[in-house]
Motif scaffolding. Structure first.
Motif, PDB file in Angstrom:
ATOM      1  N   PHE A 289      41.657  34.755  42.994  1.00 50.03           N
ATOM      2  CA  PHE A 289      42.059  35.244  44.315  1.00 50.03           C
ATOM      3  C   PHE A 289      40.885  35.885  45.038  1.00 50.03           C
ATOM      4  CE2 PHE A 289      46.099  35.173  41.976  1.00 50.03           C
ATOM      5  CZ  PHE A 289      46.869  34.455  42.868  1.00 50.03           C
ATOM      6  N   GLN A 290      41.148  36.256  46.271  1.00 51.28           N
ATOM      7  CA  GLN A 290      40.115  36.847  47.123  1.00 51.28           C
ATOM      8  C   GLN A 290      39.564  38.136  46.536  1.00 51.28           C
ATOM      9  OE1 GLN A 290      41.550  37.694  51.040  1.00 51.28           O
ATOM     10  NE2 GLN A 290      39.855  39.049  51.528  1.00 51.28           N
ATOM     11  N   LEU A 291      40.488  38.995  46.085  1.00 54.16           N
ATOM     12  CA  LEU A 291      40.045  40.276  45.554  1.00 54.16           C
ATOM     13  C   LEU A 291      39.917  40.141  44.052  1.00 54.16           C
ATOM     14  CD1 LEU A 291      42.248  42.544  47.771  1.00 54.16           C
ATOM     15  CD2 LEU A 291      39.781  42.203  47.911  1.00 54.16           C
ATOM     16  N   PHE A 292      38.720  40.441  43.590  1.00 51.57           N
ATOM     17  CA  PHE A 292      38.410  40.289  42.185  1.00 51.57           C
ATOM     18  C   PHE A 292      39.324  41.234  41.408  1.00 51.57           C
ATOM     19  CE2 PHE A 292      35.490  42.532  44.822  1.00 51.57           C
ATOM     20  CZ  PHE A 292      34.866  41.521  45.524  1.00 51.57           C
ATOM     21  N   ASN A 293      40.321  40.692  40.754  1.00 53.52           N
ATOM     22  CA  ASN A 293      41.232  41.564  40.016  1.00 53.52           C
ATOM     23  C   ASN A 293      40.886  41.597  38.537  1.00 53.52           C
ATOM     24  OD1 ASN A 293      41.904  38.931  39.988  1.00 53.52           O
ATOM     25  ND2 ASN A 293      44.019  39.182  40.625  1.00 53.52           N
ATOM     26  N   LEU A 294      39.649  41.973  38.264  1.00 52.82           N
ATOM     27  CA  LEU A 294      39.230  42.150  36.865  1.00 52.82           C
ATOM     28  C   LEU A 294      39.805  43.462  36.344  1.00 52.82           C
ATOM     29  CD1 LEU A 294      35.438  41.193  37.155  1.00 52.82           C
ATOM     30  CD2 LEU A 294      37.328  39.739  36.407  1.00 52.82           C
ATOM     31  N   TYR A 295      39.991  43.551  35.027  1.00 55.63           N
ATOM     32  CA  TYR A 295      40.419  44.813  34.424  1.00 55.63           C
ATOM     33  C   TYR A 295      39.238  45.771  34.419  1.00 55.63           C
ATOM     34  CZ  TYR A 295      44.402  42.065  32.993  1.00 55.63           C
ATOM     35  OH  TYR A 295      45.487  41.255  32.996  1.00 55.63           O
ATOM     36  N   PRO A 296      39.376  46.917  35.088  1.00 50.63           N
ATOM     37  CA  PRO A 296      38.214  47.805  35.263  1.00 50.63           C
ATOM     38  C   PRO A 296      37.735  48.432  33.964  1.00 50.63           C
ATOM     39  CG  PRO A 296      40.218  48.822  36.143  1.00 50.63           C
ATOM     40  CD  PRO A 296      40.573  47.416  35.763  1.00 50.63           C
ATOM     41  N   HIS A 297      38.630  48.574  32.985  1.00 53.22           N
ATOM     42  CA  HIS A 297      38.251  49.256  31.746  1.00 53.22           C
ATOM     43  C   HIS A 297      37.709  48.291  30.696  1.00 53.22           C
ATOM     44  CE1 HIS A 297      42.282  47.713  31.338  1.00 53.22           C
ATOM     45  NE2 HIS A 297      42.180  47.807  30.029  1.00 53.22           N
ATOM     46  N   MET A 298      37.514  47.036  31.086  1.00 53.54           N
ATOM     47  CA  MET A 298      36.981  46.047  30.139  1.00 53.54           C
ATOM     48  C   MET A 298      35.676  45.477  30.663  1.00 53.54           C
ATOM     49  SD  MET A 298      40.205  43.741  29.105  1.00 53.54           S
ATOM     50  CE  MET A 298      41.639  44.427  28.313  1.00 53.54           C
ATOM     51  N   THR A 299      34.768  45.151  29.743  1.00 50.38           N
ATOM     52  CA  THR A 299      33.501  44.524  30.146  1.00 50.38           C
ATOM     53  C   THR A 299      33.776  43.106  30.654  1.00 50.38           C
ATOM     54  OG1 THR A 299      33.134  43.524  27.981  1.00 50.38           O
ATOM     55  CG2 THR A 299      32.292  45.784  28.314  1.00 50.38           C
ATOM     56  N   ALA A 300      32.735  42.514  31.231  1.00 50.59           N
ATOM     57  CA  ALA A 300      32.846  41.127  31.689  1.00 50.59           C
ATOM     58  C   ALA A 300      33.318  40.239  30.541  1.00 50.59           C
ATOM     59  CB  ALA A 300      31.494  40.653  32.223  1.00 50.59           C
ATOM     60  N   LEU A 301      32.669  40.389  29.381  1.00 48.59           N
ATOM     61  CA  LEU A 301      33.019  39.555  28.228  1.00 48.59           C
ATOM     62  C   LEU A 301      34.471  39.776  27.799  1.00 48.59           C
ATOM     63  CD1 LEU A 301      31.297  37.607  26.271  1.00 48.59           C
ATOM     64  CD2 LEU A 301      31.650  39.439  24.617  1.00 48.59           C
ATOM     65  N   GLN A 302      34.896  41.036  27.777  1.00 49.36           N
ATOM     66  CA  GLN A 302      36.281  41.328  27.357  1.00 49.36           C
ATOM     67  C   GLN A 302      37.287  40.772  28.364  1.00 49.36           C
ATOM     68  OE1 GLN A 302      35.748  45.548  27.049  1.00 49.36           O
ATOM     69  NE2 GLN A 302      35.332  45.494  24.849  1.00 49.36           N
ATOM     70  N   ASN A 303      36.959  40.859  29.659  1.00 49.68           N
ATOM     71  CA  ASN A 303      37.838  40.281  30.673  1.00 49.68           C
ATOM     72  C   ASN A 303      38.038  38.782  30.433  1.00 49.68           C
ATOM     73  OD1 ASN A 303      38.932  41.709  33.254  1.00 49.68           O
ATOM     74  ND2 ASN A 303      37.021  42.796  32.786  1.00 49.68           N
ATOM     75  N   ILE A 304      36.964  38.115  30.042  1.00 45.57           N
ATOM     76  CA  ILE A 304      37.017  36.653  29.893  1.00 45.57           C
ATOM     77  C   ILE A 304      37.735  36.246  28.607  1.00 45.57           C
ATOM     78  CG2 ILE A 304      35.598  34.564  29.649  1.00 45.57           C
ATOM     79  CD1 ILE A 304      33.465  36.074  31.359  1.00 45.57           C
ATOM     80  N   THR A 305      37.560  37.038  27.532  1.00 45.50           N
ATOM     81  CA  THR A 305      38.127  36.621  26.242  1.00 45.50           C
ATOM     82  C   THR A 305      39.588  37.052  26.050  1.00 45.50           C
ATOM     83  OG1 THR A 305      37.244  38.614  25.197  1.00 45.50           O
ATOM     84  CG2 THR A 305      35.909  36.616  25.034  1.00 45.50           C
ATOM     85  N   LEU A 306      40.059  37.979  26.881  1.00 43.39           N
ATOM     86  CA  LEU A 306      41.396  38.543  26.662  1.00 43.39           C
ATOM     87  C   LEU A 306      42.487  37.475  26.535  1.00 43.39           C
ATOM     88  CD1 LEU A 306      43.109  41.194  26.535  1.00 43.39           C
ATOM     89  CD2 LEU A 306      43.480  40.904  28.994  1.00 43.39           C
TER      90      LEU A 306
END
Ligand SMILES: Nc1ncnc2c1ncn2[C@@H]1O[C@H](COP(=O)(O)OP(=O)(O)OP(=O)(O)O)[C@@H](O)[C@H]1O
Ligand SMILES: [Mg+2]
Length: 244
Positions: free
Chosen positions: A82-99
Protein backbone atom coordinates in the motif's frame (compact mmCIF):
# COMPACT_ATOMS: atom_id res chain seq x y z
CA UNK A 1 -6.12 -15.66 -13.07
CA UNK A 2 -7.79 -12.87 -11.12
CA UNK A 3 -11.42 -12.71 -12.26
CA UNK A 4 -13.55 -9.72 -11.39
CA UNK A 5 -17.12 -9.96 -12.63
CA UNK A 6 -19.83 -7.35 -12.35
CA UNK A 7 -18.48 -6.06 -9.06
CA UNK A 8 -20.61 -3.51 -7.25
CA UNK A 9 -19.48 -1.81 -4.05
CA UNK A 10 -21.44 0.86 -2.20
CA UNK A 11 -20.68 2.98 0.82
CA UNK A 12 -24.13 4.10 1.93
CA UNK A 13 -25.71 5.87 -1.04
CA UNK A 14 -22.35 6.20 -2.79
CA UNK A 15 -21.80 3.56 -5.49
CA UNK A 16 -18.02 3.33 -5.58
CA UNK A 17 -17.67 0.36 -7.96
CA UNK A 18 -20.42 0.04 -10.50
CA UNK A 19 -20.31 -3.25 -12.39
CA UNK A 20 -16.57 -3.69 -12.85
CA UNK A 21 -15.38 -6.58 -15.06
CA UNK A 22 -11.66 -7.28 -15.25
CA UNK A 23 -9.38 -10.26 -15.74
CA UNK A 24 -5.70 -10.41 -14.95
CA UNK A 25 -3.87 -13.38 -16.43
CA UNK A 26 -0.53 -14.68 -15.15
CA UNK A 27 2.38 -12.67 -16.57
CA UNK A 28 0.38 -9.51 -17.25
CA UNK A 29 1.30 -6.10 -15.90
CA UNK A 30 -1.90 -4.08 -15.69
CA UNK A 31 -2.04 -0.47 -14.52
CA UNK A 32 -5.19 1.08 -13.14
CA UNK A 33 -5.48 4.79 -13.81
CA UNK A 34 -8.23 7.18 -12.78
CA UNK A 35 -8.92 10.35 -10.86
CA UNK A 36 -8.89 10.52 -7.09
CA UNK A 37 -12.02 8.87 -5.71
CA UNK A 38 -12.68 6.79 -8.84
CA UNK A 39 -12.53 3.54 -6.85
CA UNK A 40 -9.00 2.24 -7.49
CA UNK A 41 -8.05 1.47 -3.89
CA UNK A 42 -11.50 0.06 -3.20
CA UNK A 43 -11.03 -2.38 -6.08
CA UNK A 44 -7.68 -3.53 -4.63
CA UNK A 45 -9.29 -3.92 -1.19
CA UNK A 46 -12.10 -5.97 -2.72
CA UNK A 47 -9.58 -8.34 -4.35
CA UNK A 48 -8.04 -8.85 -0.90
CA UNK A 49 -11.44 -9.54 0.63
CA UNK A 50 -11.15 -6.45 2.83
CA UNK A 51 -14.49 -5.09 1.59
CA UNK A 52 -17.79 -6.91 1.35
CA UNK A 53 -19.16 -6.86 -2.20
CA UNK A 54 -22.66 -5.58 -2.88
CA UNK A 55 -22.81 -7.42 -6.19
CA UNK A 56 -20.77 -9.56 -8.56
CA UNK A 57 -17.90 -11.86 -7.72
CA UNK A 58 -14.12 -11.97 -7.48
CA UNK A 59 -12.00 -15.07 -7.60
CA UNK A 60 -8.24 -15.54 -7.50
CA UNK A 61 -7.06 -18.74 -9.17
CA UNK A 62 -10.57 -20.07 -8.64
CA UNK A 63 -10.79 -19.14 -4.95
CA UNK A 64 -13.83 -16.90 -4.32
CA UNK A 65 -12.97 -14.01 -2.02
CA UNK A 66 -16.57 -13.83 -0.76
CA UNK A 67 -16.36 -17.42 0.49
CA UNK A 68 -14.79 -17.31 3.97
CA UNK A 69 -13.29 -20.79 3.46
CA UNK A 70 -11.66 -19.79 0.15
CA UNK A 71 -10.54 -16.29 1.18
CA UNK A 72 -7.34 -17.42 2.90
CA UNK A 73 -6.33 -19.34 -0.24
CA UNK A 74 -7.15 -16.34 -2.42
CA UNK A 75 -5.10 -14.05 -0.16
CA UNK A 76 -2.18 -16.47 -0.25
CA UNK A 77 -1.96 -15.83 -4.01
CA UNK A 78 -1.73 -12.05 -3.67
CA UNK A 79 1.04 -9.91 -2.24
CA UNK A 80 -0.11 -6.37 -1.55
CA UNK A 81 1.84 -3.17 -0.99
CA UNK A 82 0.00 0.00 0.00
CA UNK A 83 0.86 3.67 -0.17
CA UNK A 84 1.78 3.95 3.48
CA UNK A 85 4.56 1.64 4.45
CA UNK A 86 2.87 -0.44 7.12
CA UNK A 87 5.95 -2.21 8.42
CA UNK A 88 5.98 -3.38 12.04
CA UNK A 89 7.93 -0.64 13.82
CA UNK A 90 9.34 -2.93 16.53
CA UNK A 91 10.86 -5.36 14.03
CA UNK A 92 13.95 -5.00 11.85
CA UNK A 93 13.71 -5.07 8.07
CA UNK A 94 14.73 -8.74 8.10
CA UNK A 95 12.19 -9.64 10.79
CA UNK A 96 9.42 -7.82 8.91
CA UNK A 97 10.19 -9.89 5.82
CA UNK A 98 10.54 -13.29 7.51
CA UNK A 99 7.51 -13.04 9.82
CA UNK A 100 4.80 -14.32 7.47
CA UNK A 101 6.85 -17.00 5.69
CA UNK A 102 7.84 -18.46 9.09
CA UNK A 103 4.45 -18.09 10.80
CA UNK A 104 2.11 -18.79 7.89
CA UNK A 105 4.05 -20.89 5.40
CA UNK A 106 6.09 -22.65 8.13
CA UNK A 107 9.34 -22.02 6.25
CA UNK A 108 12.30 -22.90 8.53
CA UNK A 109 13.71 -19.67 9.99
CA UNK A 110 17.21 -20.11 8.55
CA UNK A 111 15.79 -20.60 5.07
CA UNK A 112 13.39 -17.66 5.44
CA UNK A 113 16.27 -15.42 6.51
CA UNK A 114 18.40 -16.55 3.60
CA UNK A 115 15.57 -15.78 1.17
CA UNK A 116 14.91 -12.43 2.86
CA UNK A 117 18.57 -11.48 2.43
CA UNK A 118 18.38 -12.38 -1.25
CA UNK A 119 15.33 -10.12 -1.62
CA UNK A 120 17.03 -7.29 0.27
CA UNK A 121 20.10 -7.66 -1.92
CA UNK A 122 17.91 -7.43 -5.03
CA UNK A 123 16.53 -4.06 -3.86
CA UNK A 124 19.97 -2.82 -2.77
CA UNK A 125 19.31 -3.00 0.99
CA UNK A 126 21.27 -6.01 2.17
CA UNK A 127 23.40 -3.88 4.49
CA UNK A 128 20.23 -2.46 6.11
CA UNK A 129 18.78 -5.88 7.07
CA UNK A 130 19.02 -5.16 10.80
CA UNK A 131 17.69 -1.60 10.67
CA UNK A 132 14.32 -0.73 12.19
CA UNK A 133 11.74 1.08 10.01
CA UNK A 134 12.33 4.38 11.86
CA UNK A 135 15.99 4.17 10.81
CA UNK A 136 15.11 3.85 7.11
CA UNK A 137 14.13 6.47 4.56
CA UNK A 138 10.64 6.36 3.04
CA UNK A 139 11.98 4.85 -0.17
CA UNK A 140 13.94 2.24 1.74
CA UNK A 141 10.88 1.34 3.82
CA UNK A 142 8.80 0.93 0.72
CA UNK A 143 11.48 -1.33 -0.79
CA UNK A 144 11.36 -3.45 2.39
CA UNK A 145 7.55 -3.50 2.02
CA UNK A 146 7.93 -4.88 -1.49
CA UNK A 147 10.37 -7.55 -0.19
CA UNK A 148 7.89 -8.46 2.52
CA UNK A 149 5.16 -9.03 -0.06
CA UNK A 150 7.50 -11.01 -2.34
CA UNK A 151 8.70 -13.22 0.54
CA UNK A 152 5.33 -14.98 0.43
CA UNK A 153 6.02 -15.88 -3.22
CA UNK A 154 2.67 -14.51 -4.38
CA UNK A 155 1.39 -15.24 -7.88
CA UNK A 156 0.05 -11.70 -8.11
CA UNK A 157 1.49 -8.49 -6.79
CA UNK A 158 -1.04 -5.73 -6.04
CA UNK A 159 0.45 -2.26 -5.67
CA UNK A 160 -1.60 0.72 -4.57
CA UNK A 161 0.22 4.01 -5.17
CA UNK A 162 3.38 2.68 -3.62
CA UNK A 163 5.32 5.82 -4.56
CA UNK A 164 2.82 8.58 -3.86
CA UNK A 165 4.22 9.37 -0.40
CA UNK A 166 7.80 9.56 -1.70
CA UNK A 167 9.93 12.40 -3.05
CA UNK A 168 11.07 12.17 -6.70
CA UNK A 169 14.42 10.56 -5.93
CA UNK A 170 12.90 7.86 -3.73
CA UNK A 171 10.09 7.38 -6.24
CA UNK A 172 12.70 6.68 -8.91
CA UNK A 173 14.45 4.06 -6.77
CA UNK A 174 11.20 2.22 -6.01
CA UNK A 175 10.00 2.39 -9.63
CA UNK A 176 13.33 0.90 -10.75
CA UNK A 177 12.64 -2.14 -8.56
CA UNK A 178 9.12 -2.47 -9.95
CA UNK A 179 10.37 -2.23 -13.53
CA UNK A 180 12.80 -5.04 -12.78
CA UNK A 181 9.97 -7.17 -11.34
CA UNK A 182 7.73 -6.46 -14.33
CA UNK A 183 10.57 -7.41 -16.66
CA UNK A 184 11.10 -10.70 -14.85
CA UNK A 185 7.53 -11.86 -15.45
CA UNK A 186 5.90 -10.98 -12.10
CA UNK A 187 2.15 -10.51 -12.55
CA UNK A 188 1.27 -7.05 -11.33
CA UNK A 189 -1.84 -4.98 -10.81
CA UNK A 190 -0.57 -1.50 -10.38
CA UNK A 191 -2.55 1.51 -9.18
CA UNK A 192 -0.60 4.64 -9.94
CA UNK A 193 -0.55 8.31 -10.81
CA UNK A 194 2.82 7.80 -12.54
CA UNK A 195 1.41 7.82 -16.05
CA UNK A 196 4.70 7.67 -17.94
CA UNK A 197 5.90 4.79 -15.79
CA UNK A 198 2.61 2.93 -16.30
CA UNK A 199 3.03 3.41 -20.02
CA UNK A 200 6.55 2.02 -19.83
CA UNK A 201 5.90 -1.19 -17.84
CA UNK A 202 2.26 -2.15 -18.49
CA UNK A 203 0.88 -4.57 -21.00
CA UNK A 204 -2.60 -3.15 -20.43
CA UNK A 205 -4.16 0.00 -19.03
CA UNK A 206 -7.47 0.07 -17.22
CA UNK A 207 -9.22 3.38 -16.65
CA UNK A 208 -11.74 3.81 -13.84
CA UNK A 209 -14.13 6.75 -13.74
CA UNK A 210 -16.64 7.09 -10.91
CA UNK A 211 -16.57 3.35 -10.31
CA UNK A 212 -17.04 2.42 -13.96
CA UNK A 213 -14.41 0.83 -16.12
CA UNK A 214 -14.20 3.22 -19.08
CA UNK A 215 -11.31 1.51 -20.84
CA UNK A 216 -9.37 -1.74 -20.75
CA UNK A 217 -6.88 -1.57 -23.61
CA UNK A 218 -3.39 -2.69 -24.60
CA UNK A 219 -1.05 0.10 -23.48
CA UNK A 220 -0.10 1.33 -26.93
CA UNK A 221 -3.74 1.56 -28.00
CA UNK A 222 -4.75 3.34 -24.81
CA UNK A 223 -2.20 6.08 -25.36
CA UNK A 224 -2.36 6.17 -29.15
CA UNK A 225 -6.01 7.12 -29.16
CA UNK A 226 -5.97 8.93 -25.83
CA UNK A 227 -8.43 6.26 -24.91
CA UNK A 228 -10.31 6.86 -28.16
CA UNK A 229 -12.13 9.97 -29.23
CA UNK A 230 -15.28 8.38 -27.87
CA UNK A 231 -13.74 8.80 -24.40
CA UNK A 232 -13.29 12.53 -23.80
CA UNK A 233 -13.09 11.80 -20.07
CA UNK A 234 -9.82 9.89 -20.57
CA UNK A 235 -8.31 12.52 -22.87
CA UNK A 236 -9.18 15.16 -20.27
CA UNK A 237 -7.57 13.08 -17.48
CA UNK A 238 -4.36 12.50 -19.44
CA UNK A 239 -3.97 16.12 -20.45
CA UNK A 240 -4.52 17.24 -16.85
CA UNK A 241 -1.96 14.71 -15.56
CA UNK A 242 0.63 15.72 -18.14
CA UNK A 243 0.36 19.35 -17.00
CA UNK A 244 0.72 18.57 -13.30
N1 LIG B 1 -14.54 3.03 4.17
C1 LIG B 1 -15.17 3.94 3.42
N2 LIG B 1 -16.34 4.47 3.81
C2 LIG B 1 -17.01 5.36 3.05
N3 LIG B 1 -16.60 5.77 1.84
C3 LIG B 1 -15.45 5.28 1.38
C4 LIG B 1 -14.66 4.33 2.12
N4 LIG B 1 -13.57 4.02 1.41
C5 LIG B 1 -13.65 4.72 0.26
N5 LIG B 1 -14.77 5.47 0.23
C6 LIG B 1 -15.21 6.35 -0.88
O1 LIG B 1 -15.16 5.58 -2.06
C7 LIG B 1 -14.74 6.37 -3.17
C8 LIG B 1 -13.58 5.69 -3.84
O2 LIG B 1 -12.46 5.70 -2.95
P1 LIG B 1 -11.08 5.04 -3.33
O3 LIG B 1 -10.21 5.16 -2.14
O4 LIG B 1 -11.30 3.68 -3.88
O5 LIG B 1 -10.57 6.01 -4.50
P2 LIG B 1 -9.19 6.03 -5.28
O6 LIG B 1 -9.50 5.92 -6.72
O7 LIG B 1 -8.26 5.04 -4.69
O8 LIG B 1 -8.67 7.53 -5.00
P3 LIG B 1 -7.18 8.09 -4.76
O9 LIG B 1 -6.58 8.25 -6.13
O10 LIG B 1 -7.41 9.41 -4.10
O11 LIG B 1 -6.44 7.11 -3.89
C9 LIG B 1 -14.43 7.75 -2.60
O12 LIG B 1 -15.56 8.55 -2.85
C10 LIG B 1 -14.25 7.50 -1.13
O13 LIG B 1 -14.61 8.63 -0.39
MG1 LIG C 1 -6.46 5.19 -3.61
Amino acid sequence: MIQIEGVVKRFGANTVLDGVDLRIAPGEVVSILGASGSGKSTLIRCINGLEKLDGGAISVDGHRVDDPRALQLARRCCGTVFQLFNLYPHMTALQNITLAPVEVLKVPRRQAEEEARELLAAVGLLERADAYPAQLSGGQRQRVGICRALAMKPRYLLLDEVTSALDPEMTAEVLAILAKLAGSGTTMLFVTHEIEFARHISSRIVFLDQGRLLADLPTSRFFAAHGGLAQPRIAQFLSKMSKS
